[in-house]
Enzyme design. Structure first.
Site, PDB file in Angstrom:
ATOM      1  N   VAL A   1       3.361 -11.459   5.738  1.00 39.72           N
ATOM      2  CA  VAL A   1       3.160 -12.858   5.352  1.00 39.72           C
ATOM      3  C   VAL A   1       4.475 -13.481   4.873  1.00 39.72           C
ATOM      4  CG1 VAL A   1       0.733 -12.503   4.739  1.00 39.72           C
ATOM      5  CG2 VAL A   1       2.486 -12.162   2.981  1.00 39.72           C
TER       6      VAL A   1
ATOM      7  N   CYS B   1      -8.625 -33.760  -2.647  1.00 41.68           N
ATOM      8  CA  CYS B   1     -10.051 -33.624  -2.974  1.00 41.68           C
ATOM      9  C   CYS B   1     -10.314 -32.916  -4.289  1.00 41.68           C
ATOM     10  CB  CYS B   1     -10.774 -32.896  -1.833  1.00 41.68           C
ATOM     11  SG  CYS B   1     -10.562 -31.097  -1.843  1.00 41.68           S
TER      12      CYS B   1
ATOM     13  N   HIS C   1      -2.244 -12.078   8.973  1.00 42.01           N
ATOM     14  CA  HIS C   1      -2.656 -12.201   7.577  1.00 42.01           C
ATOM     15  C   HIS C   1      -2.134 -13.483   6.931  1.00 42.01           C
ATOM     16  CE1 HIS C   1      -3.158  -7.521   7.539  1.00 42.01           C
ATOM     17  NE2 HIS C   1      -4.117  -8.136   8.189  1.00 42.01           N
TER      18      HIS C   1
ATOM     19  N   ARG D   1       0.800  -1.224   0.000  1.00 45.79           N
ATOM     20  CA  ARG D   1       0.000   0.000   0.000  1.00 45.79           C
ATOM     21  C   ARG D   1       0.832   1.273   0.000  1.00 45.79           C
ATOM     22  NH1 ARG D   1      -2.824  -3.353   3.436  1.00 45.79           N
ATOM     23  NH2 ARG D   1      -4.924  -3.866   2.779  1.00 45.79           N
TER      24      ARG D   1
ATOM     25  N   ASN E   1       7.615   4.288  13.010  1.00 41.43           N
ATOM     26  CA  ASN E   1       7.112   4.304  11.636  1.00 41.43           C
ATOM     27  C   ASN E   1       7.537   5.592  10.945  1.00 41.43           C
ATOM     28  OD1 ASN E   1       5.555   2.725   9.727  1.00 41.43           O
ATOM     29  ND2 ASN E   1       4.040   4.363   9.758  1.00 41.43           N
TER      30      ASN E   1
HETATM   31 ZN    ZN Z   1      -8.674 -30.461  -0.618  1.00 39.90          ZN
END
Ligand code: ZN
Length: 238
Positions: free
Chosen positions: A94, A148, A112, A25, A211
């Site tokens: 992250v 799956c 996050h 950002r 900051n």
């Molecule tokens: Zn799955």
């Protein structure tokens, strides 16, 4: 230096820019430069569009986090833990750089999520990103869950996804236990970062902000530091 015995730390993008991770950002941020990239981080777009997913996987393959190294700011927080003064290291990042620097995973609360893992959106299975990368390299533009067949996505919080309640609870607990709340490299403009500051202030816990840019909490902070984080933090903790 901070002489408190129990310190809760919140970090944002600003601590990792010196490690070469772009701030999404900020003035040089990805979204500022390329607003179209934002679609990759929207859960509805991601789930409905194979093209958006393919773009997102391409983006992940070249993400700056893979090769980034922690800087003196991350290492100062490892030192704070070594001193036994860290109640928790809450992060909006992250990139996994706190753990790479040596912070204990149990103390790092990733609000996050993390780019180092992948979630199946159908069955909830989580696997390391490193298990998916070879499939991308083999030419699969949008690898599906091997259990799956569901959609895979990096284990980060996209727009439209809720935060992990357990992580939020741990962040709240770390804040409540602290004598000082130290907010580093975050604009404090989004929930839950701002909410944690409110929690600290309402509990009478002093707020220290490191900051470069102004934040909405500057007037309520007992100390405001605008020097570069990788210089300010080592001086604060030793
Ligand atoms: Zn799955």
């Amino acid at each position: 230096m901070i002489d408190a015995e129990r310190i809760a730390v919140l970090t944002g993008a600003g601590i990792s820019t010196a490690s070469g991770i772009p701030d999404f950002r900020g003035p040089q941020g990805l979204w500022t430069r390329n607003p179209a990239a934002q679609a990759m981080f929207d859960i509805d777009e991601y789930v409905t569009s194979a093209a958006v997913r393919a773009e997102a996987w391409k983006f992940r393959r070249v993400a700056a986090a893979w090769d980034a190294e922690p800087n003196a700011g991350h290492r100062a927080l490892v030192e704070l833990e070594r001193q036994g003064r860290l109640t928790g290291l809450i992060t909006q990042n992250v990139d996994g750089l706190h753990q790479k620097a040596g912070s204990s995973p149990a103390l790092v609360h990733e609000l996050h999520g993390t780019v180092w893992y992948v979630d199946c959106l159908s069955c909830g299975r989580q696997i390391p990103m490193a298990e998916v990368t070879p499939r991308l390299e083999a030419g699969d533009p949008d690898p599906a869950c091997e259990s799956c067949g569901g959609i895979l996505k990096s284990a980060t919080i996209s727009f439209g996804q809720s935060l992990d309640q357990q992580v939020l609870d741990a962040a709240t607990e770390a804040t409540r236990k602290a004598e000082v709340f130290l907010a580093i490299g975050t604009s404090l403009q989004v929930y839950p970062a701002a909410g944690l500051c409110d929690l600290a202030l309402n509990a009478g816990i002093p707020l220290i902000i490191v900051n470069a840019e102004p934040t909405p909490y500057d007037e309520e902070a007992t100390q405001l530091i605008t020097t570069p984080i990788e210089q300010a933090l080592p001086a604060l903790v030793t």
